[in-house]
Design an enzyme around this catalytic site. Structure first.
Site, mmCIF file in Angstrom:
data_model
loop_
_atom_site.group_PDB
_atom_site.id
_atom_site.type_symbol
_atom_site.label_atom_id
_atom_site.label_comp_id
_atom_site.label_asym_id
_atom_site.label_seq_id
_atom_site.Cartn_x
_atom_site.Cartn_y
_atom_site.Cartn_z
ATOM 1 N N LYS A 149 5.533 3.809 18.455
ATOM 2 C CA LYS A 149 5.682 5.208 18.035
ATOM 3 C C LYS A 149 6.085 6.087 19.215
ATOM 4 C CE LYS A 149 2.318 4.557 14.306
ATOM 5 N NZ LYS A 149 0.894 4.533 14.010
ATOM 6 N N GLU A 170 -2.626 -2.424 10.889
ATOM 7 C CA GLU A 170 -1.420 -3.220 10.677
ATOM 8 C C GLU A 170 -1.820 -4.599 10.147
ATOM 9 O OE1 GLU A 170 1.778 -1.937 11.240
ATOM 10 O OE2 GLU A 170 0.453 -0.230 11.293
ATOM 11 N N GLY A 196 2.083 9.096 10.329
ATOM 12 C CA GLY A 196 1.838 9.053 8.880
ATOM 13 C C GLY A 196 2.336 10.309 8.182
ATOM 14 N N THR A 212 0.826 -1.215 0.000
ATOM 15 C CA THR A 212 0.000 0.000 0.000
ATOM 16 C C THR A 212 0.862 1.267 0.000
ATOM 17 O OG1 THR A 212 -1.637 -1.231 1.270
ATOM 18 C CG2 THR A 212 -1.893 1.152 1.221
ATOM 19 N N LYS A 232 8.143 1.571 12.134
ATOM 20 C CA LYS A 232 8.260 1.950 13.557
ATOM 21 C C LYS A 232 8.564 0.760 14.443
ATOM 22 C CE LYS A 232 4.013 0.970 12.395
ATOM 23 N NZ LYS A 232 2.899 1.389 11.568
ATOM 24 N N GLU A 235 10.495 9.843 9.081
ATOM 25 C CA GLU A 235 9.340 10.703 9.379
ATOM 26 C C GLU A 235 8.026 9.929 9.297
ATOM 27 O OE1 GLU A 235 9.397 14.278 10.170
ATOM 28 O OE2 GLU A 235 7.446 13.502 10.797
ATOM 29 N N ASP A 242 1.293 -0.722 18.514
ATOM 30 C CA ASP A 242 1.713 0.234 17.479
ATOM 31 C C ASP A 242 1.908 1.625 18.102
ATOM 32 O OD1 ASP A 242 1.749 0.979 14.413
ATOM 33 O OD2 ASP A 242 0.358 2.384 15.344
ATOM 34 N N ILE A 298 1.932 13.453 8.931
ATOM 35 C CA ILE A 298 2.109 14.694 9.711
ATOM 36 C C ILE A 298 3.600 15.014 9.846
ATOM 37 C CG2 ILE A 298 1.606 15.877 11.887
ATOM 38 C CD1 ILE A 298 -0.433 13.672 12.488
ATOM 39 N N GLY A 333 -2.529 5.423 6.126
ATOM 40 C CA GLY A 333 -3.072 5.432 4.761
ATOM 41 C C GLY A 333 -1.985 5.656 3.729
HETATM 42 N N1 HSE Z 1 -1.830 0.894 11.698
HETATM 43 C C1 HSE Z 1 -1.300 2.212 11.842
HETATM 44 C C2 HSE Z 1 -2.402 3.125 12.317
HETATM 45 C C3 HSE Z 1 -0.755 2.679 10.518
HETATM 46 O O1 HSE Z 1 -3.568 2.701 12.325
HETATM 47 O O2 HSE Z 1 -2.124 4.244 12.699
HETATM 48 C C4 HSE Z 1 0.194 3.809 10.626
HETATM 49 O O3 HSE Z 1 1.293 3.523 11.419
#
Ligand code: HSE
Length: 431
Positions: free
Chosen positions: A207, A192, A136, A15, A107, A131, A203, A138, A304
């Site tokens: 981050k 994910e 994403g 993607t 990440k 980044e 996740d 930002i 996305g």
């Molecule tokens: N699965 C992650 C989310 C994608 O939903 O934010 C971006 O890291």
């Protein structure tokens, strides 16, 4: 204009990889104008090169052999977008050892192998662009590491998982079931590969590790802090939070007081007047406070295809600009960690709590519960009993004043032993 073209190799044509190709397709003249030289996407490697990704690509640059990138001395920058730990780590370390700059959105890998990857990049004098790994599209990590470098960061509060935020928003706005909204988030490509990473908070934790390193100079491992997901949040919790003037958000928190750092991930009741309360759907928001700048809110699409691709290609441009100046900065991530004397255990924090108990609807229940709370020095701000439930049981919702987490846990343990308490007690911290 510099004569020599910059060659890029892309590993991972899923993607985000397709988004990167689309970003180059859309804006190559703009990108080349910015860096003052030709930029060539020379090779794309993926195990599956047969599936139509819906983007315009020269089939001649597709390959299933990663060595077509790693062993090509003409490739200057490797974009890693396969995710996961292995073989991504081997690919990244090999690229670095061959003097190639790396851009990644991974990440999970950075959170786990930060020190190894960064040490190797420094040794080989190459740059790592990451980044896209947090928030994403930002612009978040570079501003935190560079534009805010004159600040002591005091607090970072982040909504940094799009899937969890999407689920909580849709549950609240449309009174829809958790599982149904999760399925929708997966279909939209936010989640994910293993969605438990999104809903169990992993996740977000990965981050937060990166944000904590950049904000406070401390690299903390996931096992070293409290991580809790959103799977126990029900529509009742969301509704009662609303009655309290709050929304429920999965928050990543890093904050420092007198040298003591708190790092935690959990669902949180956020007052509707707080800016973070209005970050909805797949959007992410990071609210931080610097001692010079004051509060800053960074907001945008945290997941996305195209938003994430935007961050990846932004890093590529930044690296090419560095290459043009022949500068490979010995980039320091985050300030010296001298400010942090101690990382607090979750049991040592103090905050306000929301509690949901399912109890028998009979005399003496509140008396028994309040006795336990009193013994543990927990003062109650409000209690509401709702007149519905299964088989003679009713939900009780409580909000406490500021209390010690260790006392709350102790109280929950004792209350769950009462015969009149019918289910596991859920407690949610307030911001
Ligand atoms: N699965 C992650 C989310 C994608 O939903 O934010 C971006 O890291």
């Amino acid at each position: 204009m510099i004569n020599k073209a910059v060659n890029i190799g892309l590993i991972g044509f899923g993607t985000i990889g397709s988004g990167v190709v689309e970003n180059f397709n859309l804006n190559l003249p703009l990108i080349e104008d910015k860096v003052g030289r030709k930029v060539v996407l020379k090779k794309i490697v993926d195990l599956d090169i047969a599936t139509d990704r819906g983007v315009n690509v020269d089939p001649g640059i597709l390959s299933t052999d990663v060595n077509d990138i790693l062993e090509d001395p003409e490739i200057d920058i490797v974009i890693e977008l396969i995710g996961g730990y292995q073989p991504a780590l081997n690919f990244i370390l090999t690229a670095i050892s061959r003097g190639k700059h790396v851009v990644t959105a991974n990440k999970a890998l950075l959170a786990k192998h930060w020190e190894e990857v960064m040490a190797s990049a420094q040794k080989n004098r190459v740059r790592i662009g990451f980044e896209a790994s947090v928030g994403g599209g930002i612009p978040l990590l570079k501003p935190l590491n560079e534009s805010l470098a004159s600040n002591n960061i005091e607090s970072i509060y982040g909504i940094i998982n799009g899937t969890a935020n999407y689920i909580l928003t849709k549950m609240a706005d449309e009174q829809r079931d958790f599982a149904e909204v999760l399925k929708e988030a997966q279909e939209k490509g936010y989640a994910e590969a293993d969605p438990t990473f999104d809903i169990e908070g992993h996740d977000t934790a990965q981050k937060l590790i990166i944000l904590t390193k950049l904000g406070f100079g401390v690299y903390i491992k996931q096992e070293e802090f409290h991580v809790e997901g959103i799977t126990r949040i029900t529509l009742d919790d969301i509704e009662y939070a609303r009655e309290l003037g709050c929304s429920i958000k999965l928050l990543a928190i890093s904050t420092i007081t007198d040298g003591e750092l708190e790092v935690r991930v959990h669902p949180t009741l956020v007052d509707e007047k707080h800016l973070l309360s209005s970050i909805n759907d797949v959007y992410n928001g990071v609210y931080l406070i610097g001692d010079v700048v004051g509060p800053v809110l960074m907001y945008g699409q945290g997941a996305g295809m195209m938003p994430t691709a935007s961050a990846v290609v932004g890093d590529v441009i930044d690296i090419i600009e560095g290459m043009n100046c022949k500068i490979v900065k010995n980039v320091k991530y985050g300030p010296a960690k001298v400010r942090v004397t101690h990382v607090k255990d979750i049991s040592d924090i103090q905050t306000k709590y929301y509690l949901r108990l399912i109890v028998d609807d009979k005399p003496g229940v509140l008396h028994a519960i309040s006795g336990i709370l009193k013994d543990l020095n927990i003062s109650v701000d409000s209690v509401t009993q709702k007149g519905y439930g299964k088989e003679g049981s009713v939900p009780i919702f409580m909000v406490t004043h500021q209390a010690a987490e260790k006392n709350i846990r102790e109280a929950v343990k004792y209350m769950e032993k009462l015969e009149m308490v019918k289910d596991e007690i859920v407690f949610i911290r307030l911001l």
